[in-house]
Design an enzyme around this catalytic site. Structure first.
Site, mmCIF file in Angstrom:
data_model
loop_
_atom_site.group_PDB
_atom_site.id
_atom_site.type_symbol
_atom_site.label_atom_id
_atom_site.label_comp_id
_atom_site.label_asym_id
_atom_site.label_seq_id
_atom_site.Cartn_x
_atom_site.Cartn_y
_atom_site.Cartn_z
ATOM 1 N N SER A 124 1.034 -1.268 -0.154
ATOM 2 C CA SER A 124 0.025 -0.060 0.130
ATOM 3 C C SER A 124 0.896 1.320 0.068
ATOM 4 C CB SER A 124 -0.819 0.213 1.401
ATOM 5 O OG SER A 124 -1.494 1.191 1.505
ATOM 6 N N TYR A 149 -2.279 -1.630 10.963
ATOM 7 C CA TYR A 149 -2.516 -2.336 9.590
ATOM 8 C C TYR A 149 -1.277 -1.775 8.739
ATOM 9 C CZ TYR A 149 -3.896 -2.091 4.782
ATOM 10 O OH TYR A 149 -3.944 -2.006 3.322
ATOM 11 N N LYS A 153 1.887 -4.003 6.597
ATOM 12 C CA LYS A 153 2.390 -3.859 5.172
ATOM 13 C C LYS A 153 3.801 -3.613 4.969
ATOM 14 C CE LYS A 153 -1.531 -4.501 3.342
ATOM 15 N NZ LYS A 153 -1.876 -6.007 2.745
ATOM 16 N N ARG A 292 -9.163 14.041 10.072
ATOM 17 C CA ARG A 292 -9.248 12.636 10.832
ATOM 18 C C ARG A 292 -7.597 12.081 11.206
ATOM 19 N NH1 ARG A 292 -10.996 7.530 6.844
ATOM 20 N NH2 ARG A 292 -9.193 8.270 5.657
#
Ligand code: NAD
Ligand code: UD1
Length: 338
Positions: A124, A149, A153, A292
């Site tokens: 990603s 997460y 990766k 965010r």
């Protein structure tokens, strides 16, 4: 010989199975359906007219994987299987490390045991963190990653690099996806998030179909032309086609290679809303919310390396991505129903 696709019932995996079958490849899917549905593969079969060989199995289950490798003549693996919700990974880091890291180690170990040493891994753009430059080339240093997460990766990239360094028989292609959206043109396949979507496009389509009231735009005070964050959205069918090209590359025994898969074009959140409205005629009510946590302001790639070395280039623009996402959502308001 077959291509074993882990996570092949999922969003990107199922679209990739279509492109592989259309290219004449034999495909075997392994998925535990933790975030997908058996129905997605039935729809693949309708589109390609070919059966999909499917094993419902967890990649953490070594015995089951061995059974599959015993039965199938696997040439290479495309490894999509993994959990991918950023927020959930912060709440449940152990689950993410067990599933994504341990599961992958079991898979790699089984591959080695069966002398299958060719793998394409779903990485990603998240590995670049807040990128030190844009457009991001593959040489851009990896950045600080703030969630488990994303860390899985980055760790799995490093693990595969180490495995290949120690044994040059391995061929490893790391594909760093930018922001996959869109759906199959037929309107029968697309992204099927559980619960309230975290990502922008599924949120927009659920507002459009009336399941959600209003989109929240996370921050309009970034240092970008309209103040909202910029991303490199890529049509999932283009992304899937990139995997077919990567399979060809893998057959040339590249050792280790890394490619960005994106369009090279950055679009802001407001660009996506406008494009969606223009493409579909559906108005998206939104309100600006605070930023965010963990969002980077600008992230888009230089896709030149994939063009030069894989002969791959994204074909579809944002309008097409919006049209196809909408067709899927409109025709399947509840997603796949088993
Ligand atoms: P998805 O959740 O739709 O697909 C992943 C699939 O893996 C699901 O079908 C799930 O059931 C399966 N799976 C998960 N854990 C498993 C396990 N232990 N054993 C067997 N199957 C398991 O997600 P996606 O969007 O299709 O993403 C595919 C891959 O691409 C993932 O590795 C993801 O992290 C990566 N990726 C996705 C994006 C994105 O925006 N969608 C961006 C970058 C990278
Ligand atoms: C997110 C993940 C990334 C992961 C990728 C694909 C974070 C911080 N990053 O990327 O690690 O690889 O998904 O799964 O979660 N937005 C809104 N309102 C919404 C949803 C999103 O304004 O309701 C904005 C976001 O702030 C962002 C843009 O839309 O600027 C795209 O968001 P999203 O689709 O979640 O993708 P990323 O944040 O790029």
């Amino acid at each position: 010989m077959s291509i074993l696709v882990t996570g092949g019932a999922g969003y990107i995996g199922s679209h990739t199975v279509i492109e592989l079958q259309n290219a004449g490849e034999e495909v075997v899917v392994v998925d535990n359906l933790v975030n997908s549905s058996r129905e997605s593969l039935r729809r693949v079969e309708k589109i390609t007219g070919k059966p999909v060989k499917f094993y419902e199995a967890d990649i953490n289950d070594a015995a089951k994987l061995e059974e599959i490798f015993d039965r199938e003549a696997v040439e290479s693996v495309i490894h999509f299987a993994g959990l991918k919700a950023v927020g959930e990974s912060v709440e449940k880091p152990l689950e993410y490390y067990m599933n994504n890291i341990s599961g992958s180690l079991v898979l790699f170990n089984t591959m080695r045991k069966y002398n299958v040493k060719n793998i394409i891994f779903s990485s990603s753009a998240t590995v670049y963190g807040n990128p030190s430059f844009v457009p991001i080339t593959e040489e851009c240093p990896k950045g600080k990653i703030t969630n488990p997460y994303g860390k899985t990766k980055e760790m799995l990239e490093e693990i595969l690099i180490d495995i290949q360094k120690a044994d040059s028989e391995w061929n490893v292609i790391l594909l760093r996806y930018f922001n996959p959206i869109g759906a199959h043109e037929s309107g029968t396949m697309g992204e099927n998030p559980r619960g309230i979507p975290n990502n922008l496009m599924p949120y927009i389509t659920q507002v459009a179909v009336g399941k959600l009231k209003k989109l929240g735009v996370f921050g309009d005070d970034y240092d970008t032309p309209d103040g909202t964050c910029i991303r490199d959205y890529i049509h999932v069918v283009d992304l899937a086609a990139g995997h077919v090209k990567a399979v060809s590359k893998l057959r040339k025994k590249p050792g280790i290679s890394v490619y960005n898969l994106g369009t090279g074009t950055g679009s802001s959140v407001l660009d996506v809303i406008k494009s969606f409205e223009a493409a579909t005629g559906v108005k998206i009510p939104y309100e600006v919310k605070p930023r965010r946590a963990g969002d980077v302001p600008v992230c888009y790639c230089d896709a030149g390396k994939a063009a030069r070395e894989l002969g791959w280039k994204a074909q579809y623009d944002l309008k097409k991505m919006c049209e196809d996402s909408w067709r899927w959502q409109k025709n399947n308001p509840e997603g796949y129903v088993d």
